[in-house]
Design a protein around this motif. Structure first.
Motif, PDB file in Angstrom:
ATOM      1  N   ALA A 208      44.752  35.037  43.233  1.00  0.00           N
ATOM      2  CA  ALA A 208      43.346  35.413  43.322  1.00  0.00           C
ATOM      3  C   ALA A 208      42.787  35.763  41.946  1.00  0.00           C
ATOM      4  O   ALA A 208      41.709  35.313  41.560  1.00  0.00           O
ATOM      5  CB  ALA A 208      43.189  36.599  44.272  1.00  0.00           C
ATOM      6  N   GLN A 209      43.541  36.557  41.197  1.00  0.00           N
ATOM      7  CA  GLN A 209      43.033  36.986  39.896  1.00  0.00           C
ATOM      8  C   GLN A 209      43.014  35.824  38.900  1.00  0.00           C
ATOM      9  O   GLN A 209      42.134  35.750  38.047  1.00  0.00           O
ATOM     10  CB  GLN A 209      43.863  38.153  39.362  1.00  0.00           C
ATOM     11  CG  GLN A 209      43.009  39.111  38.563  1.00  0.00           C
ATOM     12  CD  GLN A 209      43.780  40.308  38.067  1.00  0.00           C
ATOM     13  OE1 GLN A 209      44.976  40.429  38.298  1.00  0.00           O
ATOM     14  NE2 GLN A 209      43.092  41.186  37.369  1.00  0.00           N
ATOM     15  N   SER A 210      43.988  34.922  39.006  1.00  0.00           N
ATOM     16  CA  SER A 210      44.001  33.747  38.123  1.00  0.00           C
ATOM     17  C   SER A 210      42.750  32.908  38.340  1.00  0.00           C
ATOM     18  O   SER A 210      42.100  32.476  37.389  1.00  0.00           O
ATOM     19  CB  SER A 210      45.245  32.900  38.370  1.00  0.00           C
ATOM     20  OG  SER A 210      46.404  33.599  37.979  1.00  0.00           O
ATOM     21  N   ALA A 211      42.399  32.679  39.618  1.00  0.00           N
ATOM     22  CA  ALA A 211      41.202  31.892  39.927  1.00  0.00           C
ATOM     23  C   ALA A 211      39.963  32.583  39.354  1.00  0.00           C
ATOM     24  O   ALA A 211      39.075  31.937  38.789  1.00  0.00           O
ATOM     25  CB  ALA A 211      41.071  31.720  41.438  1.00  0.00           C
ATOM     26  N   ILE A 221      31.245  34.295  37.819  1.00  0.00           N
ATOM     27  CA  ILE A 221      31.933  35.503  38.288  1.00  0.00           C
ATOM     28  C   ILE A 221      32.172  35.350  39.784  1.00  0.00           C
ATOM     29  O   ILE A 221      31.230  35.347  40.576  1.00  0.00           O
ATOM     30  CB  ILE A 221      31.114  36.771  37.987  1.00  0.00           C
ATOM     31  CG1 ILE A 221      30.772  36.831  36.486  1.00  0.00           C
ATOM     32  CG2 ILE A 221      31.900  38.013  38.404  1.00  0.00           C
ATOM     33  CD1 ILE A 221      29.915  38.017  36.095  1.00  0.00           C
ATOM     34  N   THR A 222      33.432  35.172  40.139  1.00  0.00           N
ATOM     35  CA  THR A 222      33.769  34.912  41.542  1.00  0.00           C
ATOM     36  C   THR A 222      34.526  36.082  42.148  1.00  0.00           C
ATOM     37  O   THR A 222      35.267  36.800  41.471  1.00  0.00           O
ATOM     38  CB  THR A 222      34.640  33.651  41.668  1.00  0.00           C
ATOM     39  OG1 THR A 222      35.807  33.835  40.866  1.00  0.00           O
ATOM     40  CG2 THR A 222      33.898  32.409  41.191  1.00  0.00           C
ATOM     41  N   GLY A 223      34.337  36.241  43.444  1.00  0.00           N
ATOM     42  CA  GLY A 223      35.075  37.240  44.197  1.00  0.00           C
ATOM     43  C   GLY A 223      35.691  36.592  45.420  1.00  0.00           C
ATOM     44  O   GLY A 223      35.643  35.363  45.573  1.00  0.00           O
ATOM     45  N   GLU A 224      36.300  37.422  46.257  1.00  0.00           N
ATOM     46  CA  GLU A 224      36.841  36.900  47.516  1.00  0.00           C
ATOM     47  C   GLU A 224      36.407  37.796  48.673  1.00  0.00           C
ATOM     48  O   GLU A 224      36.341  39.012  48.527  1.00  0.00           O
ATOM     49  CB  GLU A 224      38.378  36.818  47.447  1.00  0.00           C
ATOM     50  CG  GLU A 224      38.837  35.635  46.604  1.00  0.00           C
ATOM     51  CD  GLU A 224      40.327  35.364  46.684  1.00  0.00           C
ATOM     52  OE1 GLU A 224      40.742  34.316  46.169  1.00  0.00           O
ATOM     53  OE2 GLU A 224      41.065  36.194  47.267  1.00  0.00           O
ATOM     54  N   VAL A 232      33.129  41.701  50.025  1.00  0.00           N
ATOM     55  CA  VAL A 232      33.439  40.807  48.907  1.00  0.00           C
ATOM     56  C   VAL A 232      33.955  41.640  47.742  1.00  0.00           C
ATOM     57  O   VAL A 232      33.286  42.583  47.294  1.00  0.00           O
ATOM     58  CB  VAL A 232      32.189  40.010  48.471  1.00  0.00           C
ATOM     59  CG1 VAL A 232      32.484  39.206  47.202  1.00  0.00           C
ATOM     60  CG2 VAL A 232      31.742  39.085  49.601  1.00  0.00           C
ATOM     61  N   TYR A 233      35.157  41.296  47.291  1.00  0.00           N
ATOM     62  CA  TYR A 233      35.799  42.038  46.202  1.00  0.00           C
ATOM     63  C   TYR A 233      35.729  41.261  44.895  1.00  0.00           C
ATOM     64  O   TYR A 233      36.084  40.092  44.840  1.00  0.00           O
ATOM     65  CB  TYR A 233      37.268  42.328  46.548  1.00  0.00           C
ATOM     66  CG  TYR A 233      37.400  43.267  47.721  1.00  0.00           C
ATOM     67  CD1 TYR A 233      37.229  44.637  47.538  1.00  0.00           C
ATOM     68  CD2 TYR A 233      37.662  42.790  48.996  1.00  0.00           C
ATOM     69  CE1 TYR A 233      37.328  45.501  48.611  1.00  0.00           C
ATOM     70  CE2 TYR A 233      37.762  43.642  50.073  1.00  0.00           C
ATOM     71  CZ  TYR A 233      37.598  45.010  49.869  1.00  0.00           C
ATOM     72  OH  TYR A 233      37.688  45.864  50.929  1.00  0.00           O
ATOM     73  N   VAL A 234      35.259  41.951  43.825  1.00  0.00           N
ATOM     74  CA  VAL A 234      35.209  41.382  42.475  1.00  0.00           C
ATOM     75  C   VAL A 234      35.724  42.443  41.504  1.00  0.00           C
ATOM     76  O   VAL A 234      35.147  43.522  41.444  1.00  0.00           O
ATOM     77  CB  VAL A 234      33.769  41.006  42.074  1.00  0.00           C
ATOM     78  CG1 VAL A 234      33.785  40.308  40.714  1.00  0.00           C
ATOM     79  CG2 VAL A 234      33.118  40.142  43.102  1.00  0.00           C
ATOM     80  N   PRO A 235      36.734  42.220  40.717  1.00  0.00           N
ATOM     81  CA  PRO A 235      37.599  41.039  40.782  1.00  0.00           C
ATOM     82  C   PRO A 235      38.472  41.073  42.033  1.00  0.00           C
ATOM     83  O   PRO A 235      38.814  42.151  42.516  1.00  0.00           O
ATOM     84  CB  PRO A 235      38.463  41.182  39.517  1.00  0.00           C
ATOM     85  CG  PRO A 235      38.440  42.638  39.205  1.00  0.00           C
ATOM     86  CD  PRO A 235      37.123  43.162  39.674  1.00  0.00           C
ATOM     87  N   PRO A 236      38.827  39.899  42.552  1.00  0.00           N
ATOM     88  CA  PRO A 236      39.640  39.870  43.772  1.00  0.00           C
ATOM     89  C   PRO A 236      41.098  40.214  43.480  1.00  0.00           C
ATOM     90  O   PRO A 236      41.614  39.881  42.413  1.00  0.00           O
ATOM     91  CB  PRO A 236      39.512  38.424  44.233  1.00  0.00           C
ATOM     92  CG  PRO A 236      39.290  37.655  42.970  1.00  0.00           C
ATOM     93  CD  PRO A 236      38.528  38.562  42.030  1.00  0.00           C
TER      94      PRO A 236
END
Ligand SMILES: [Zn+2]
Length: 339
Positions: A208-211, A221-224, A232-236
């Protein structure tokens, strides 16, 4: 599939502590080639000494002198010493119960190989040539010579005995029984120690963190999103800390966001090329349910406020935002759940 990211991380600081009467006597004693322990109310002798009885929590200060030879109670072979370890050649980590003690001391044993080490092995202290009042005044332990080898080593032993300030109880040249009471008094006692603490490791982020990091390098800026609570978590981190389930749905967030809390940093960090004072803030990116943190710039410190709208600033070549700056939009309501 993206390549695996790796980064070296070093956390390092000098840990300074003052010494109470027990540790002061113990460490000053080592400087004087004397090993001290404490006797508890029940009569057990603890080496290394502690200020409080681990069984009863009673304060203890009855110092005793123990031998400088003892018995290995357990051990592990270290074939590949790391920088800063007591010896730079392969050695054994050992627990040694010194003669007269009821507990064992952790140290290292200089031995030619693991076949030379065993539980029950008789060992003795090898003192460091220069001693300062630290556990490293014991350079290491070494196997005691076998009785038949002792005669051959006698000449050498005599030389060593001459160098010693006095016979040491519990060793071949000290017939006195140990432990013997000791008042812990030495001239010029050690009152404090500085221990360098260092943690040196390689960090490999997970899926997740690599992505997230790969997207950051492309200025996204992406989260999951959690499939259960929809947050939604950022950073995931790859899992929802509330629901305990894996997060897999990638969500674009930001890039704009709102300051939810902040602090003004007035102490300059070593190796960090940022002038103080500066503001470090929690920022709730649009579309995220938990704030991330970042530095705020482009606005005087005393004008930063909760609700301030900000956007990330990437410098040329940066793999992540350098800082966040005000967007000029009206302030936003952060909502209590973001605090
Ligand atoms: Zn959840």
């Amino acid at each position: 599939m993206s390549s695996t990211l790796r980064a070296p991380v070093v956390v390092e600081f000098p840990f300074t502590r003052s010494l109470g009467p027990v540790q002061r006597a113990f460490l000053t004693g080592l400087r004087e080639r004397t090993v001290l322990g404490v006797r508890t109310g029940s009569g057990r002798v603890l080496v290394p000494p502690v200020e409080y009885d681990p069984d009863t929590a009673e304060e203890i200060g009855a110092l005793v002198r123990v031998g400088t030879a003892g018995t290995v109670t357990t051990w592990a072979w270290n074939p590949d010493p790391r920088p800063g370890q007591p010896l730079d050649t392969p050695f054994a980590w050992v627990l040694v119960r010194l003669d007269g003690a009821d507990t064992a001391l952790l140290h290292v044993l200089d031995a030619p190989g693991p076949e030379a080490v065993r539980t029950g092995l008789r060992v003795r202290v090898r003192w460091a040539a220069e001693r300062t009042g630290a556990i490293t005044d014991i350079a290491c332990f070494e196997p005691e010579p076998e009785p038949e080898a002792e005669a051959e080593a006698e000449t050498e032993m005599e030389t060593e005995a001459e160098a010693a300030p006095e016979p040491v109880p519990g060793t071949e040249d000290g017939a006195a029984a140990v432990p013997v009471p000791h008042d812990g008094t030495f001239p010029d006692p050690v009152t404090g120690i500085v221990t360098p603490a260092r943690l040196d490791y390689t960090y490999t982020p997970g899926r997740a963190q690599s992505a997230h990091l790969h997207a950051l390098a492309e200025r996204r800026i992406t989260g999951e999103r959690c499939p259960s609570c929809r947050k939604v978590y950022v950073p995931p981190r790859g899992a929802c800390p509330t629901c305990g389930v894996a997060t897999t749905e990638e969500v674009a967030t930001g890039p704009r966001g709102t300051v939810t809390t902040y602090c003004v940093v007035n102490i300059k960090a070593r190796n960090l090329d940022i002038d103080v004072p500066y503001v470090y803030a929690h920022i709730a990116l649009d579309g995220a349910d938990l704030p991330l943190h970042g530095r705020i710039a482009g606005i005087p410190c005393d004008q930063v406020r909760v609700g301030l709208r900000v956007e990330p600033v990437w410098k040329p070549g940066d793999l992540h935002p350098d800082h966040y700056r005000p967007t000029g939009e009206p302030d936003a309501d952060t909502g209590e759940e973001m605090l």
